[in-house]
Design an enzyme around this catalytic site. Structure first.
Site, short mmCIF file in Angstrom:
data_model
loop_
_atom_site.label_atom_id
_atom_site.label_comp_id
_atom_site.label_asym_id
_atom_site.label_seq_id
_atom_site.Cartn_x
_atom_site.Cartn_y
_atom_site.Cartn_z
N GLY A 191 -2.42 -4.04 7.89
CA GLY A 191 -2.48 -3.34 6.61
C GLY A 191 -1.23 -2.55 6.31
O GLY A 191 -0.35 -2.38 7.17
N ASP A 192 -1.12 -2.12 5.05
CA ASP A 192 0.00 -1.29 4.60
C ASP A 192 1.35 -1.96 4.76
O ASP A 192 2.36 -1.31 5.00
CB ASP A 192 0.00 0.08 5.32
CG ASP A 192 -1.35 0.76 5.21
OD1 ASP A 192 -1.94 0.69 4.12
OD2 ASP A 192 -1.82 1.32 6.22
N LYS A 221 1.77 -4.77 0.30
CA LYS A 221 1.14 -5.77 -0.57
C LYS A 221 1.20 -5.34 -2.03
O LYS A 221 1.40 -6.16 -2.92
CB LYS A 221 -0.33 -5.99 -0.16
CG LYS A 221 -0.49 -6.51 1.26
CD LYS A 221 -1.96 -6.63 1.64
CE LYS A 221 -2.67 -5.30 1.80
NZ LYS A 221 -2.23 -4.50 2.95
N ALA A 229 -8.66 0.57 0.59
CA ALA A 229 -7.26 0.17 0.44
C ALA A 229 -6.45 1.31 -0.17
O ALA A 229 -6.99 2.16 -0.86
CB ALA A 229 -7.17 -1.07 -0.46
N GLY A 230 -5.17 1.28 0.10
CA GLY A 230 -4.25 2.22 -0.54
C GLY A 230 -2.94 1.51 -0.75
O GLY A 230 -2.28 1.13 0.21
N HIS A 231 -2.63 1.24 -2.01
CA HIS A 231 -1.39 0.52 -2.31
C HIS A 231 -0.47 1.42 -3.12
O HIS A 231 -0.88 2.00 -4.11
CB HIS A 231 -1.68 -0.73 -3.16
CG HIS A 231 -2.71 -1.64 -2.56
ND1 HIS A 231 -2.55 -2.22 -1.33
CD2 HIS A 231 -3.90 -2.07 -3.03
CE1 HIS A 231 -3.60 -2.98 -1.07
NE2 HIS A 231 -4.44 -2.90 -2.08
N GLN A 239 -6.54 -4.70 2.84
CA GLN A 239 -6.51 -4.71 4.30
C GLN A 239 -5.61 -5.86 4.79
O GLN A 239 -4.65 -6.18 4.12
CB GLN A 239 -7.93 -4.80 4.91
CG GLN A 239 -8.77 -3.57 4.67
CD GLN A 239 -9.25 -3.47 3.23
OE1 GLN A 239 -9.85 -4.39 2.70
NE2 GLN A 239 -8.98 -2.35 2.59
P1 GDP Z 1 -0.18 -1.94 1.00
O1 GDP Z 1 -1.45 -1.27 1.39
O2 GDP Z 1 0.06 -3.20 1.77
O3 GDP Z 1 -0.05 -2.14 -0.47
O4 GDP Z 1 1.01 -0.96 1.44
P2 GDP Z 1 1.07 0.65 1.27
O5 GDP Z 1 1.41 0.95 -0.13
O6 GDP Z 1 -0.11 1.29 1.88
O7 GDP Z 1 2.29 1.00 2.24
C1 GDP Z 1 3.56 0.46 2.07
C2 GDP Z 1 4.58 1.60 1.85
O8 GDP Z 1 5.88 1.10 1.99
C3 GDP Z 1 4.52 2.21 0.47
O9 GDP Z 1 4.83 3.57 0.58
C4 GDP Z 1 5.62 1.47 -0.29
O10 GDP Z 1 6.18 2.22 -1.35
C5 GDP Z 1 6.63 1.27 0.79
N1 GDP Z 1 7.47 0.06 0.71
C6 GDP Z 1 7.10 -1.20 0.31
N2 GDP Z 1 8.12 -2.05 0.48
C7 GDP Z 1 9.15 -1.32 1.00
C8 GDP Z 1 10.47 -1.64 1.43
O11 GDP Z 1 10.93 -2.77 1.39
N3 GDP Z 1 11.23 -0.59 1.95
C9 GDP Z 1 10.76 0.68 2.04
N4 GDP Z 1 11.53 1.61 2.56
N5 GDP Z 1 9.51 0.99 1.65
C10 GDP Z 1 8.73 0.02 1.14
P1 IMO Z 2 -4.56 -1.54 2.77
O1 IMO Z 2 -5.16 -2.46 1.74
C1 IMO Z 2 -4.77 0.06 6.82
C2 IMO Z 2 -8.77 0.38 8.61
C3 IMO Z 2 -9.30 1.77 8.87
C4 IMO Z 2 -10.15 1.49 10.10
C5 IMO Z 2 -10.74 0.12 9.80
C6 IMO Z 2 -12.14 0.14 9.21
O2 IMO Z 2 -3.95 -0.31 2.21
O3 IMO Z 2 -3.66 -2.29 3.70
P2 IMO Z 2 -13.10 0.77 6.83
O4 IMO Z 2 -13.10 2.08 6.08
O5 IMO Z 2 -12.48 -0.35 6.09
O6 IMO Z 2 -14.48 0.42 7.34
O7 IMO Z 2 -12.22 1.06 8.14
O8 IMO Z 2 -9.86 -0.50 8.88
N1 IMO Z 2 -8.35 0.14 7.22
C7 IMO Z 2 -7.06 0.06 6.82
N2 IMO Z 2 -5.92 0.25 7.51
N3 IMO Z 2 -4.71 -0.29 5.52
C8 IMO Z 2 -5.87 -0.51 4.82
O9 IMO Z 2 -5.87 -1.00 3.57
C9 IMO Z 2 -7.12 -0.30 5.46
N4 IMO Z 2 -8.41 -0.39 5.07
C10 IMO Z 2 -9.14 -0.14 6.17
O10 IMO Z 2 -8.27 2.68 9.15
O11 IMO Z 2 -9.36 1.38 11.26
MG MG Z 3 -2.12 0.55 2.15
#
Ligand code: GDP
Ligand code: IMO
Ligand code: MG
Length: 431
Positions: free
Chosen positions: A12-13, A16, A39-41, A223
């Protein structure tokens, strides 16, 4: 015309949200097919930063129809909070469609999520506490509530009664909590039903018709592969199918219509919550990656655990998702390191594993076997072509491609929308 699936290839994270946003102006529909507000995007457009949870990131692109399909679990209160937040900032959210078959998260799901985690003690999963697992458990147990149920109060009350029947025994007798009243939940859910009604649609039909018309549909996974309930590091997973197959069951679009599957990977690895993580760093380097990469959760604010790139996992992700392309993000975070280790295989109690171990204990015992690549010092955030990258950064990307078994089609060099290097077109017909 293409149906494109985009999934996380690690825990995750991976970025995406940014990858989806990147494709935004070239797609007609963006579909969230699994998960919920766990999720957190993050999407950064110019100086504006958006944090999305339940809504697909494509909602930020004008002209796109965002869809919450049947595979999602919807917290209606959160849905409207998020929509209102975007409306205040001038985003047009009027096209949003919500599947009548999506499941609904009620207050008792959040309660059960929190009390079970507390009860599990050191065996806890580290969930986001949003009620995701209990809502999916009810779906599988056939005592779930669906969006369509919100429009018939009598049926809704009956279903809630059924769902609370066992739960109240558990809450009162095992967890020492108060019982939840049926009417309390009916009132909670009906509060927003009328506002939701015009958005509700047969989203499976709408998406198939869009594909028939030659429009482009992007399926955005929440995720990631290693958090998938079937293919991830069970039981330390979320409760939905975050892999590419989830896009099919979670939307009502058949597998023969999918043209390409994009996996998003970070140039290193992070994980939030509990569970095994072979390349995790417990030293200064881990702290360095966390700081340099700003690795704090968008949903819960928890610090993310950090480690080196793990090619065993990305090879596995390439296989279980049938990846056609990788989007490699956060390459800029690795700038300034003398050497960059990447994990190519595991050592499990003296035995070399080139593929993911299938049993949980072996994965818990996996020690990374590293290959060290040379680092680079130059700021890469302004690079816009592959050739602009310092030669060692180019070698790092080429080596990741080889050991991950999938071509890298785009490279993130910063959080902003324009901080990206395009290599291959991400929207393409089936090879
Ligand atoms: P997601 O859950 O997959 O959408 O990802 P998140 O948003 O939770 O976490 C990704 C983090 O990386 C966010 O703070 C984005 O702004 C940041 N990010 C995405 N692509 C890049 C990159 O190429 N370089 C840097 N430095 N940050 C990035
Ligand atoms: P995005 O879309 C990272 C993790 C939680 C926990 C496990 C189960 O931003 O990538 P849940 O609340 O889903 O039952 O928790 O999954 N988890 C994530 N970790 N990014 C996420 O979403 C997640 N969504 C759930 O931390 O370990
Ligand atoms: Mg995220």
């Amino acid at each position: 015309m293409p149906a494109v699936v985009l999934v996380g290839a690690q825990w995750g994270d991976e970025g995406k949200g940014k990858a989806t946003d990147l494709l935004g102006d070239r797609v007609d529909y963006v579909v969230k097919f699994n998960g919920g507000n766990n999720a957190g995007h993050t999407v950064v457009i110019g100086d504006e930063k958006y944090a999305l949870h339940l809504l697909p990131s494509g909602i930020l692109s004008p002209g796109v129809t965002p869809v919450i399909s049947n595979g999602v679990v919807v917290d209606i209160e959160v849905l409207f909070e998020e929509l209102d937040g975007l409306i205040e900032r001038g985003v047009d959210v009027s096209r949003l469609l919500v599947s009548q078959g999506a499941h609904v998260i009620a207050g008792y799901h959040r309660t059960v999520d929190k009390v079970t985690e507390r009860f599990l003690g050191k065996r806890r999963i580290g969930t986001t506490g949003r009620g995701i697992g209990p809502a999916y458990a009810d779906k599988i147990n056939r005592v779930g509530l669906r969006v369509a149920d919100l429009f018939d109060e009598k049926i809704l009350a009956e279903k809630i009664e059924g769902a609370l029947d066992q739960k109240n025994h558990l809450l009162v007798k095992v967890y020492n909590r108060r019982a939840i009243e049926v009417q309390e939940t009916v009132d909670e859910l009906l509060q927003h039903a009328e506002r939701l009604r015009p958005m509700v649609a047969d989203t499976g039909l709408a998406l198939n018709q869009a594909l028939d018309r030659g429009e482009t549909v992007l399926f955005e996974g929440g995720q990631a592969t290693m958090l998938d309930v079937d293919h991830g590091t069970y039981p330390f997973v979320t409760s939905s199918n975050a892999t590419a197959g989830g896009a099919v069951t979670g939307s009502g679009v058949g597998p023969t219509r999918v043209d390409s599957v994009i996996g998003v990977v970070k140039a290193y690895t992070t994980r939030v919550g509990e569970g095994p993580f072979p390349t995790e760093l417990f030293d200064d380097m881990g702290a360095y990656l966390q700081k340099a990469g700003g690795e704090f959760g968008v949903t819960t604010g928890r610090a993310r655990r950090c480690g080196w790139y793990d090619a065993v996992i990305s090879r596995y992700a390439a296989r279980v998702n049938g990846l056609t392309d990788l989007v490699l993000t956060k390459l800029d975070v690795l700038t300034g390191l003398e050497k960059v280790p990447v994990c190519v295989a595991y050592d499990v109690d003296g035995e070399r594993y080139d593929e993911m171990p299938i049993d949980q204990t072996a994965f818990h015992h996996a020690k990374p076997i590293y290959e060290e690549l040379d680092g680079w010092w130059e700021d890469i955030s302004r690079c816009r072509t592959f050739e602009d990258l310092p030669v060692n950064a180019q070698r790092y990307v080429r080596r990741l491609e080889e050991i991950s078994g999938c071509r890298v089609s785009a490279i993130g060099v910063g959080p902003r929308r324009d901080e990206i290097i395009g290599i291959h077109d991400l929207i393409h017909a089936r090879a």
